[in-house]
Motif scaffolding. Sequence first.
Motif, PDB file in Angstrom:
ATOM      1  N   TYR A 139      -7.754   1.959   6.462  1.00  0.00           N
ATOM      2  CA  TYR A 139      -7.666   0.569   6.003  1.00  0.00           C
ATOM      3  C   TYR A 139      -7.682  -0.357   7.200  1.00  0.00           C
ATOM      4  O   TYR A 139      -6.959  -0.134   8.183  1.00  0.00           O
ATOM      5  CB  TYR A 139      -6.374   0.383   5.202  1.00  0.00           C
ATOM      6  N   ILE A 147      -9.152   2.196  -6.056  1.00  0.00           N
ATOM      7  CA  ILE A 147      -9.501   1.346  -4.931  1.00  0.00           C
ATOM      8  C   ILE A 147     -10.039   0.042  -5.503  1.00  0.00           C
ATOM      9  O   ILE A 147     -10.625   0.035  -6.595  1.00  0.00           O
ATOM     10  CB  ILE A 147     -10.528   2.024  -4.003  1.00  0.00           C
ATOM     11  N   ASP A 162      -7.711  -6.208  -0.587  1.00  0.00           N
ATOM     12  CA  ASP A 162      -8.221  -4.852  -0.783  1.00  0.00           C
ATOM     13  C   ASP A 162      -7.048  -3.881  -0.870  1.00  0.00           C
ATOM     14  O   ASP A 162      -6.040  -4.056  -0.192  1.00  0.00           O
ATOM     15  CB  ASP A 162      -9.120  -4.441   0.380  1.00  0.00           C
ATOM     16  N   TRP A 163      -7.193  -2.868  -1.698  1.00  0.00           N
ATOM     17  CA  TRP A 163      -6.139  -1.856  -1.779  1.00  0.00           C
ATOM     18  C   TRP A 163      -6.747  -0.488  -2.081  1.00  0.00           C
ATOM     19  O   TRP A 163      -7.896  -0.354  -2.494  1.00  0.00           O
ATOM     20  CB  TRP A 163      -5.124  -2.213  -2.867  1.00  0.00           C
ATOM     21  N   TYR A 164      -5.918   0.531  -1.855  1.00  0.00           N
ATOM     22  CA  TYR A 164      -6.233   1.896  -2.272  1.00  0.00           C
ATOM     23  C   TYR A 164      -4.940   2.502  -2.803  1.00  0.00           C
ATOM     24  O   TYR A 164      -3.835   2.035  -2.497  1.00  0.00           O
ATOM     25  CB  TYR A 164      -6.774   2.732  -1.095  1.00  0.00           C
ATOM     26  N   THR A 203     -14.399  -0.153  -0.374  1.00  0.00           N
ATOM     27  CA  THR A 203     -14.555  -1.557  -0.748  1.00  0.00           C
ATOM     28  C   THR A 203     -15.771  -2.125  -0.032  1.00  0.00           C
ATOM     29  O   THR A 203     -16.262  -1.547   0.945  1.00  0.00           O
ATOM     30  CB  THR A 203     -13.298  -2.374  -0.402  1.00  0.00           C
ATOM     31  N   ASP A 250     -11.586  -7.501   4.415  1.00  0.00           N
ATOM     32  CA  ASP A 250     -10.835  -6.254   4.473  1.00  0.00           C
ATOM     33  C   ASP A 250     -11.790  -5.085   4.275  1.00  0.00           C
ATOM     34  O   ASP A 250     -12.875  -5.231   3.698  1.00  0.00           O
ATOM     35  CB  ASP A 250      -9.785  -6.202   3.358  1.00  0.00           C
ATOM     36  N   ALA A 294     -11.504  -0.868   3.112  1.00  0.00           N
ATOM     37  CA  ALA A 294     -10.673   0.256   2.703  1.00  0.00           C
ATOM     38  C   ALA A 294     -11.563   1.434   2.329  1.00  0.00           C
ATOM     39  O   ALA A 294     -12.610   1.267   1.690  1.00  0.00           O
ATOM     40  CB  ALA A 294      -9.784  -0.130   1.522  1.00  0.00           C
ATOM     41  N   LEU A 302       0.842  -1.187   0.000  1.00  0.00           N
ATOM     42  CA  LEU A 302       0.000   0.000   0.000  1.00  0.00           C
ATOM     43  C   LEU A 302       0.881   1.242   0.000  1.00  0.00           C
ATOM     44  O   LEU A 302       2.005   1.220   0.487  1.00  0.00           O
ATOM     45  CB  LEU A 302      -0.919  -0.004   1.229  1.00  0.00           C
ATOM     46  N   VAL A 323      -7.253   8.371   3.867  1.00  0.00           N
ATOM     47  CA  VAL A 323      -7.537   6.948   3.717  1.00  0.00           C
ATOM     48  C   VAL A 323      -7.646   6.291   5.088  1.00  0.00           C
ATOM     49  O   VAL A 323      -7.102   6.774   6.084  1.00  0.00           O
ATOM     50  CB  VAL A 323      -6.443   6.223   2.898  1.00  0.00           C
TER      51      VAL A 323
END
Length: 280
Positions: free
Chosen positions: A62, A90, A74-76, A210, A261, A263, A46, A60
Amino acid sequence: MPRKRPMDDGDELLARLRSLTAQARERAELQRSQVELAIALQRGMLPRDLPDTPRCHVAVRYAPACYGLNVGGDWYDAFVMPDGRIGLSIGDVQGHNIEAAAFMGQVRAGLRALASVTSEPGELLTRTNDLLLSLGSDLFATCTFVRLDPSTGVLESARAGHIPFVWAMADGKSGIAEDEGGPPLGIEKGMEYPVARFRLTTGGVVILLTDGVVEGPSLYIEDGLDHVVRLAGIAAAAGLGADALAAAVIKGAELVGHEDDAAVLVVGHDGPDSQPGPQP
């Protein structure tokens, strides 16, 4: 000298229990190591820094899932592109294991790399989709990519099977983006992704998230999104910053029975006013 007592059924049972206990400890230690590795892999992929751009505020939050091996992808991401506009992404990778976390890193890196070739959100998702298919993985990912012009507040977005973003204006109006999305990344080659346009006015915010934030065993996704819409409207009308809003939204993930997850990426804008709301 005393003679050894011959083993009976009780001794054999104790020996068997000791063996099973040792095996269970080994499996538990292996599982714990795999979870720690997956979480470290996630966090390492990340972004460490967020864009510091005049007129725009990015925040953000998470929260990784930590039930057994239920650690997903999950990511951003948020970064300044070569033309000065901000790229925001995202997404969520299928699966909850180390492979999902690694695939998440490939998706995020692919988006960043291809954004230097084309920043148009629809074309960028098409190219990323084809790139992922060329890697030969069986996994797929949902994703939203946004291109934001800090000088005008104009936002262009494209979705690949992901949930829509939430928007709010300084007057308290808020809602869910009614854009048309395309299929997830990594399923079929040559897919196209429609682009929607939106304008952020002064004090306006957009929330990318997410499904772990709004959906779970204890909460339907429609109710979860409605909750975020209400939060966004109240926060925008009260003039709360992006960071405070991101913290409030991620707290809502506690309502879903958090097995996934979660985010959240919030972007606010201090640019000149224009007509609020979705733009044709």
